[in-house]
Design an enzyme around this catalytic site. Sequence first.
Site, PDB file in Angstrom:
ATOM      1  N   GLU A 286       6.589  -4.478   8.987  1.00 10.56           N
ATOM      2  CA  GLU A 286       5.246  -4.961   9.318  1.00 10.56           C
ATOM      3  C   GLU A 286       5.301  -6.023  10.417  1.00 10.56           C
ATOM      4  O   GLU A 286       4.425  -6.093  11.274  1.00 10.56           O
ATOM      5  CB  GLU A 286       4.568  -5.514   8.043  1.00 10.56           C
ATOM      6  N   CYS A 306      -0.422  -4.320   1.660  1.00 12.08           N
ATOM      7  CA  CYS A 306       0.380  -4.333   0.419  1.00 12.08           C
ATOM      8  C   CYS A 306      -0.445  -4.181  -0.843  1.00 12.08           C
ATOM      9  O   CYS A 306       0.088  -3.913  -1.900  1.00 12.08           O
ATOM     10  CB  CYS A 306       1.173  -5.629   0.316  1.00 12.08           C
ATOM     11  N   SER A 326      -2.180  -2.156   8.877  1.00  9.31           N
ATOM     12  CA  SER A 326      -0.772  -1.846   9.116  1.00  9.31           C
ATOM     13  C   SER A 326      -0.458  -0.497   8.490  1.00  9.31           C
ATOM     14  O   SER A 326      -0.926  -0.179   7.399  1.00  9.31           O
ATOM     15  CB  SER A 326       0.094  -2.925   8.479  1.00  9.31           C
ATOM     16  N   LYS A 365      -1.855  -0.363  -8.607  1.00 14.17           N
ATOM     17  CA  LYS A 365      -0.564   0.233  -8.236  1.00 14.17           C
ATOM     18  C   LYS A 365      -0.379   1.600  -8.901  1.00 14.17           C
ATOM     19  O   LYS A 365       0.316   2.456  -8.379  1.00 14.17           O
ATOM     20  CB  LYS A 365       0.591  -0.689  -8.638  1.00 14.17           C
TER      21      LYS A 365
END
Lengths: 589, 108
Positions: A286, A306, A326, A365
């Site tokens: 990154e 993230c 990103s 997640k």
Amino acid sequence: MANVTLTIDGQKVTVPEGTTILKAAEKAGVKIPTLCFLEHVGLRHIKHDVGACRVCVVEVEGKKDFVSSCNTPVEEGMVVRTHTPKVIAARKLNLEMMLSDHHLDCPTCPKNGICELQAICAELNVRQIRPQGEKKDFPIDDSSPSIVRNPNKCIVCQRCITACKVLQTVDALELYGNGFDAVVRPKGGLPLIETQCVACGQCALVCPTAAIVEKDDTWKVWEAIADPKKHVVVQTAPATHVTIGEAFGLPVGTDITGKMVAALKRLGFDAVFDTNWSADLTIMEEGYELIHRIKNGGVLPQFTSCSPGWIKFIEEFYPDLIPHVSTCKSPQQMLGPIAKTYYAEKKGINPEDIFVVSVMPCTAKKYEAARPEMNAASKYWNNPNITRDVDVVLTSRELIRMIREAGIDFASLPDEPYDPIMGEGTGAAQIFGATGGVMEAALRTAYEVVTGKTLPKLDFEDVRGMKDIKEASVNMNGVTVKVLVAHSLGAARQLMDKVRAGELKDYHFIEIMACPGGCIGGGGQPIPTTVEERENRIKGIYERDKKLKIRKSHENPEIQAIYREFLKEPLGHKSHQLLHTHYTPRGKK
Amino acid sequence: MAEIIEFFLDYAQQNSCAECIPCRIGTKRMQEIVKKIFDGSISDREVSLLYDFAEDIGASSKCDLGKMAGKAVKFALQYCKDDIDAHIKGSCGHSIPANPGWQAIMMK
Ligand code: SF4
Ligand code: SF4
Ligand code: SF4
Ligand code: FES
């Protein structure tokens, strides 16, 4: 502000105007019970005081009816009585009413032991349920890979609505219907998975009962461990290093890294790795991506990627801004495919047999691991028998349950080290667990890569702490790199509106974490997760960073090794295959 | 009077915003007990529970809708007990004359 003097249970107390009876009583040393009230929902300025449960009622002299103390401001000369027989009887009966419409299977309930409804009934000595009658009977909604809703346990306190609508501005939940038939449900009565829900789990953290809980995947892990064919590896997220101990009586924020590794080895995992390792890898990719964008006139500001709750949020609400994000996968999704390629090769294990488990502070997640495109290892080997990069995600709460199930005495475990190849993590990776951490870690590396100089001071204090939006700048070879950090999606929305309006053009890098406080405040963390817990865990994160020998990602020897032996260079061909991803515009068309 | 409190409770249930427990669940539980007045199946225990409910819901509901539902039942039990007893025994006393226009007025 003017002061107000009143009498509570015979005691005079003086408080600022606007104080609630509840807070004034606290000052007088009188505890009034509450159930639905929440002083801070994730962040200090978000309060939940709708007055739904009527457990905090008190008598006020001169008033015929009770008043709810959690949301009634004091008045000059007020005379309040908090535990007359009438008040006590009313509180009990209100709770009995609630219980009369509750599926009371406490022993098998996921919230058994940490349920606020159970606790308040114990505290108020409720010993019977006199009212009997119809009970609500709704289907359980387990459409989401992250969250299970059992509306039959819902007490309609609406805390989840405040978390979703005010804190996260996702607004996926609603109170629908009237009277007894009313229910808190996903908007429009859809299954949760079909709504704009970002799976952040902030609703589950505040739900006082088991009406919203994480999806339990512990059994899949027990089975994988017991399967002799499978090589089961586990990774532990930065935030877990300072939280798991809470559940075993250690102070909030205690660094339990070594004990957690020991516990995981005792549970039977074949290798114990650290998501801190792949957080360092993320920083390499990154950081280089940022440098590349700055040098080559790429889309700026660059957003971090993230936090999967945040990714779903931008896909749903700001799809036009996706080019800012990103392309790097999150640390969890970087470790998965590397385990099934590089590690598999190095150890000579068939990647089909590798089973990757994550321990995450996060419910989103689970959703992230289930995203269809997260099968890079399968594509790499061109082998459909390798399915997911990460096979199962456990929240902190689930790992805690497994440790209990196995009868491990966590607090007295010795410290054990992570396994080599993907076990070394730096201080930079450690701070990923707190809001501002990814940014700080990126700056530590980017500065040294760009300038070739050693950073005089590693700590970027400006991006730390619980302020919603934080800002910093660093001079790198004559370029002033300007960065912003936001946590909670409400704060993210404020920044996104500005990016959309073109107001943040001169900023380079923006870190967003979906959960208040960052991952340490994630939707899969131990309950309770209050503002105080978040702050103490953050302290623990920075203490561990200070303690670690290596505090910059590019100095991690195992990261240097994987670039030497396998990836060759950041943003290289293999990196693109395994460590980068793309996003999907969603939302209402 | 029994019909009036039944009507009142139906009204409260249909219009309750559901935000507070006494109004959302309490008026439903009262409704369930009151229905038993008509077939005479109500027990002494339930009559006394109805008193407790009425008292609590009248005093601890969040807004006037729930408060009024509680108080309506409370006053009916206090002042028209004969009529309710008569209902329980199966012989309607009609201590309050039926007013055919009342529903229409209230529902507007
Ligand atoms: S939510 Fe609480 S009260 Fe309800 S069944 Fe579960 S443990 Fe019991
Ligand atoms: S998981 Fe997050 S987005 Fe989904 S309903 Fe809960 S608070 Fe809202
Ligand atoms: S789901 Fe939980 S937080 Fe939401 S209203 Fe129901 S009990 Fe309250
Ligand atoms: S705590 Fe005040 S009404 Fe629930």
